[in-house]
Write an enzyme that holds these catalytic residues in place. Structure first.
Site, PDB file in Angstrom:
ATOM      1  CD  GLU A 129      24.288  46.366  74.894  1.00 33.29           C
ATOM      2  OE1 GLU A 129      23.105  46.443  74.477  1.00 33.29           O
ATOM      3  OE2 GLU A 129      25.146  47.208  74.634  1.00 33.29           O
ATOM      4  CG  HIS A 185      22.176  49.989  73.801  1.00 37.94           C
ATOM      5  ND1 HIS A 185      22.474  48.764  73.251  1.00 37.94           N
ATOM      6  CD2 HIS A 185      22.022  50.833  72.737  1.00 37.94           C
ATOM      7  CE1 HIS A 185      22.491  48.859  71.937  1.00 37.94           C
ATOM      8  NE2 HIS A 185      22.220  50.105  71.605  1.00 37.94           N
TER       9      HIS A 185
END
Length: 533
Positions: free
Chosen positions: A263, A281
């Site tokens: 990420e 997220h």
């Protein structure tokens, strides 16, 4: 001089005002966390650093933070903070472990609905002016079996919501007791049974060595055909390539993924798959959750900088300034004792008894119990600290008993930790010598004197000649240096144990040789956090 705090990520104005109301100078620079070089230049001016996930508190940054006393993370995950480096510099790292729970649980439920009814793709199709009613045939939630991996705070909330949707809930969690499962209204099962029975699977476990890649080709093969998988926990729990293959084959009918192995995920093979719903997220992304954790971290940091109070610290116990010098070595001892049993115990824990003998019975045993519990469950719960450990243990229905007694042996004071599972009982005792270093003094009822090191090897065997030579020879042949060697036995020819203090991790190939030897009953490599020893 008033303490000075830098807020380098986005926090609410109310949180910033909390610092000001406490007499703390605060600089709100929410984009500074993304500029590593600029942050490095100014960090030496601050006593506190309030962050979310964008700011990376690296060893290099910590080295430049000559005034820094506390880092406050608004949220639970502290992957962006170098905890060992902060600990070595005496910097406290705080988080807010429970502020995002409801929000994350609700997002998991939302993804489950979205995957079951193909809502995102149906929405896009309809916006394009199509009317593909027959294309988007979904499945009902009602009556289906939901498998929850990780029944802690968030997993428990998901369970209650799912039961309200008339789902049947099965849960796997090494620390979930039968009584807690009954209280939640879920069925406690082993992981393989969960895989075999669940129509939907949702992950709510931290990322540890034991949970990494828990969803892989092997586990996917054991699941029902047409299972749907939700992950709002950590990306590393799923082998993404294996999930993609299962989605393409139809083994997995759909997936809702909020977290990814890397990420920010701007390019991922999961993107564009028609049976996958992806979000960036967003588990903690509600205004309520963001406000809650922001206010909480501001309160905690202010209390520490103004009053010296410590709450929700990852790397430091909640101890008053007056008792710290005497208590601190025993806090580390309690943590080490818990860590020992946590690393050698795989069965779900039902009961924990902590005995304080002699001088330890007069100490702040609440802090010592918290340290022992944190050490005990940290191998399973990566983000646990001394504040959150008792709560997590209670949520899982584990019974914790405290016993105090007057001095009963040769030591002025010691701590004994006993853990009961369904199949066995384990016990370990330790004390601190005059140098403040923790020592193991009894394991399995067998007396010994063992120094605690970062890397150790624990073996059990029948008492017989040749064990010392066997272990020494295997280590010597494989260039494994032994710093210290402790032995104990309950009687001649009876049960015996050995603890080897090593200069480095015990190699897997040598471990296999040790375990293969007929004289050795079991062998377990151990690792302890000894930064403060």
């Amino acid at each position: 001089m008033a303490p000075r705090v830098l807020v380098s990520d986005k926090l609410s104005p109310t949180a910033v005002q909390i610092f000001k109301d406490r007499g703390i100078e605060v600089d709100y620079l929410p984009d500074l966390g993304k500029d590593k070089e600029k942050l490095l230049q100014v960090i030496g001016q601050y006593d506190g650093l309030a962050i979310r996930s964008a700011t990376k508190v690296t060893e290099k940054l910590i080295a430049a933070a000559t005034r820094l006393k506390v880092v406050g993370r608004a949220g639970i995950g502290v992957d962006n903070v170098d905890i060992p480096a902060a600990s070595r510099r005496g910097i406290i790292v705080m988080n807010t472990p429970f502020g995002n729970s409801i929000t994350t649980a609700e997002h998991a439920i939302a993804l489950m609905f979205a995957v079951a009814r193909q809502i995102p793709e149906a929405n896009a199709s309809t916006h394009e002016g199509k009317w593909e009613k027959n294309r988007f045939m979904g499945v009902e939630i009602t009556g289906k079996t939901l498998g929850i991996i990780g029944a802690g705070n968030i997993g428990s909330i998901v369970a209650t919501r799912a039961l309200g949707l008339k789902m049947h809930v099965v849960a796997f969690d090494p620390f979930l007791s039968e009584s807690r499962a009954e209280e939640l209204g879920v069925e406690k099962v082993e992981l393989d049974e969960l895989f075999a029975r669940a129509d939907f699977i949702t992950l709510h476990t931290p990322l540890t060595d034991k949970t990494r890649n828990i969803i892989n080709a092997g586990s996917l093969a054991r699941m029902k055909d047409g299972v749907r998988i939700i992950n709002c926990a950590r990306g590393g729990l799923i082998v993404e390539a294996d999930l993609i293959a299962a989605l393409e084959s139809g083994k997995v009918a759909g997936a809702g993924i909020d977290v990814f192995a890397a990420e920010p995920a701007t390019d991922n093979p999961l993107f564009g798959m028609k049976n996958v719903v992806c979000t960036p997220h967003l588990g903690a992304a509600t205004s309520e959750a963001q406000e809650n954790v922001a206010l909480q971290v501001a309160e905690q940091m202010s209390d520490y900088l103004v009053k010296g109070a410590v709450a929700n610290a990852i790397n430091m116990p909640s101890i008053t300034a007056e008792e710290a010098p005497r208590l601190k070595p025993f806090v580390k001892l309690a943590e080490v004792l818990g860590s020992f049993i946590g690393q050698v115990t795989d069965d779900p824990i039902k009961e924990v008894e902590i005995l304080f003998d002699g001088s330890t019975a007069q100490m702040n045993t609440k802090a010592l119990i918290s340290a022992a519990l944190a050490g005990l469950i940290r191998p399973q719960m990566a983000d646990v600290n001394m504040v959150s450990a008792p709560i997590m243990v209670k949520e899982r229905g584990i019974i914790v008993a405290e016993v105090k007694r007057d001095k009963s042996g040769v030591f002025d004071g010691y701590i004994k930790l006993t853990v009961k599972t369904e199949h066995r009982q384990r016990a370990i005792a330790g004390t601190c010598f005059s140098d403040g270093k923790p020592r193991f003094i009894q394991i399995k009822g067998i007396n010994l004197d063992a120094e605690v090191g970062r890397h150790m090897l624990y073996t059990t065997n029948s008492d017989a000649p040749g064990i010392i030579g066997l272990l020494g020879t295997l280590c010597g042949k494989n260039n494994v240096n032994i710093a210290n060697f402790a032995l104990g036995r309950d009687r001649p020819g009876g049960d015996a144990i050995a603890l080897l203090y090593l200069d480095g991790p015990f190699p897997e190939n040598v471990l296999a040789q040790v375990r293969a030897h007929e004289a050795i009953d079991s062998a377990k490599p151990l690792q302890f956090d000894v930064n403060e020893l």
